[in-house]
Design a protein around this motif. Structure first.
Motif, short mmCIF file in Angstrom:
data_model
loop_
_atom_site.label_atom_id
_atom_site.label_comp_id
_atom_site.label_asym_id
_atom_site.label_seq_id
_atom_site.Cartn_x
_atom_site.Cartn_y
_atom_site.Cartn_z
N LEU A 1 84.17 -6.43 -79.84
CA LEU A 1 84.85 -7.37 -78.95
C LEU A 1 85.82 -6.71 -77.97
CD1 LEU A 1 85.80 -10.01 -81.68
CD2 LEU A 1 83.79 -10.06 -80.18
N GLY A 2 86.30 -5.51 -78.30
CA GLY A 2 87.41 -4.94 -77.55
C GLY A 2 88.71 -5.27 -78.27
N VAL B 1 96.79 -6.11 -87.78
CA VAL B 1 96.58 -6.46 -89.19
C VAL B 1 97.82 -6.11 -90.00
CG1 VAL B 1 95.11 -6.14 -91.21
CG2 VAL B 1 94.11 -6.03 -88.91
N GLU B 2 98.42 -4.95 -89.71
CA GLU B 2 99.56 -4.47 -90.49
C GLU B 2 100.69 -5.50 -90.54
OE1 GLU B 2 100.62 -0.80 -88.68
OE2 GLU B 2 98.82 0.26 -89.35
N ALA C 1 80.11 -13.31 -77.93
CA ALA C 1 80.17 -12.76 -79.29
C ALA C 1 81.40 -13.25 -80.05
CB ALA C 1 80.16 -11.23 -79.24
N TYR C 2 82.52 -13.40 -79.35
CA TYR C 2 83.77 -13.81 -80.02
C TYR C 2 83.59 -15.15 -80.72
CZ TYR C 2 88.62 -15.32 -80.58
OH TYR C 2 89.81 -15.78 -81.10
N TRP C 3 83.11 -16.14 -79.99
CA TRP C 3 82.97 -17.47 -80.58
C TRP C 3 81.85 -17.53 -81.60
CZ3 TRP C 3 87.03 -20.17 -80.23
CH2 TRP C 3 87.85 -20.09 -79.10
N ASN D 1 92.06 -8.53 -81.86
CA ASN D 1 93.36 -8.91 -82.41
C ASN D 1 93.53 -10.43 -82.46
OD1 ASN D 1 93.99 -6.22 -82.71
ND2 ASN D 1 95.16 -6.09 -80.81
N LYS D 2 92.98 -11.09 -81.46
CA LYS D 2 93.01 -12.55 -81.45
C LYS D 2 92.19 -13.11 -82.61
CE LYS D 2 91.99 -16.47 -78.37
NZ LYS D 2 91.40 -16.85 -77.06
N ALA D 3 91.04 -12.47 -82.87
CA ALA D 3 90.19 -12.90 -83.99
C ALA D 3 90.91 -12.70 -85.32
CB ALA D 3 88.87 -12.13 -83.97
#
Length: 362
Positions: A280-281, A314-315, A245-247, A286-288
């Protein structure tokens, strides 16, 4: 008007002559005399503060309340007693109790009016928010944002946002709209809607990564009234769920963004951070975020993240952070970065379209 706040107690001036209150019997006698002298008029007696009157007269507040209530009913006048006491005698002696409170929301003051008792009245909404801006007490309007926007935006060519700069979307930066779970996503989208429409109107393409397929369909139905289909791309997170899903998500976003950028020159990308976490978890999400923000800044695109939870990933990357709160059924908005006071959301229909207004509540 009985003003017990001045020292020494005043005996003349103001709305009317003040009443002496050296003792409770003297106070009652003078009150009766003044009211009787008005000859047919129905005055409103205001005692501010009633605690101070009782203290000056050396009387118990419960006893004094009962006597004042008896006298005002006997001579058929209305009275308002301003008290800072929590004396329970007031609960069964008077006809109505309105309590003014204050609370703190993220270091910001909120003024509240609690209707504790109104004899003979069904209290359907016991709590109201109010402001003292401009030296006047003004109640805030409680509205259902999404239905109000839908109702007032029918056949309107434009929906625009009227807000201070710190609560407005950046043209070429990252913005986080963080909303309390009980504030609901609809409140966040009421704030974001005019931002999306403003972007589309300025010629930007819009890519919206929606939290679910049903939500994506709702968004598409709503914005189809205002945006050309080729100006907006919708990516439901559910559509890329599963292994890899990530990619798939990053590739899907990149493809849609590139397609729109080739046509419009710039893109506004809106992503549900909460949806990323659920799909994604936390670590991959966070990597995305890091990858998407880096790419957006390289291309001078704008980004808005929405989240129903703290989003430190994000902050740290956002140039602006806006928080959406729900307090007693009211939706409030405040800037966290840069800081701003609380604002209420109002929706007005004007000649040139619908305006979503953010008004400071001080």
């Amino acid at each position: 008007m009985v003003d017990a706040t001045a020292q020494p107690p005043p005996y003349s001036g103001g709305i009317s002559e003040a009443i002496r209150y050296g003792s409770l019997p003297e106070f009652m006698r003078e009150l009766y005399r003044r009211v009787s002298s008005l000859k047919g008029e129905k005055p409103l007696v205001v005692v501010d503060s009633f605690d101070a009157v009782c203290q000056a007269a050396g009387e118990d507040i419960g006893k004094a309340t009962s006597l004042i209530a008896w006298l005002t009913r006997k001579i058929s006048v209305k009275a308002i007693l301003v008290s800072e006491s929590d004396e329970k005698t007031l609960d069964y002696t008077v006809d109505g109790i309105v309590e003014l409170r204050s609370s703190i929301v993220d270091s910001r003051l909120v003024r509240e009016m609690w209707l504790r008792k109104l004899r003979g009245v069904n209290i359907s909404s016991p709590v109201y928010l109010f402001t003292l801006a401009g030296g006047r007490l003004k109640l805030m309007e409680r509205i259902e944002l999404e239905s109000e926007l839908e109702k007032k935006a029918v056949d309107q060519p434009e929906v625009r946002l009227e807000a201070p700069e710190e609560l407005s979307p950046p043209l070429r930066d990252v913005m986080l709209v963080e909303y309390e779970p009980k504030a609901r996503l609809t409140a966040a989208y009421t704030l974001i809607s005019p931002m999306i429409l403003a972007a589309a109107k300025s010629g930007m393409g819009v890519v919206l990564v929606a939290p679910s397929i049903p939500r994506a369909r709702e968004i598409e139905k709503y914005f189809s009234k205002y945006c050309e289909r080729n100006m907006m791309k919708l990516i439901p997170l559910q559509a890329v769920a599963g292994e890899g899903a990530y990619w798939r998500l990053l590739e899907d976003i990149a493809r849609n963004v590139d397609e729109l950028r080739s046509e419009t020159g710039s893109v506004l990308l809106i992503v549900s951070y909460s949806g990323l976490i659920e799909l994604l978890g936390e670590e991959p999400a966070n990597k995305a975020v890091s990858s998407l923000v880096t790419k957006a800044r390289e291309e001078s695109d704008a980004m808005i993240f929405t989240s129903d939870r703290p989003a430190p990933a994000v902050e740290g990357r956002a140039g602006r952070i806006v928080k959406v709160y729900n307090l007693h059924g009211y939706t409030l908005v405040a800037g966290e970065k840069p800081w701003s006071p609380l604002h209420s959301i109002n929706i007005a229909r004007e000649e040139d379209g619908v305006v979503v207004k953010l008004t400071p509540r001080l």
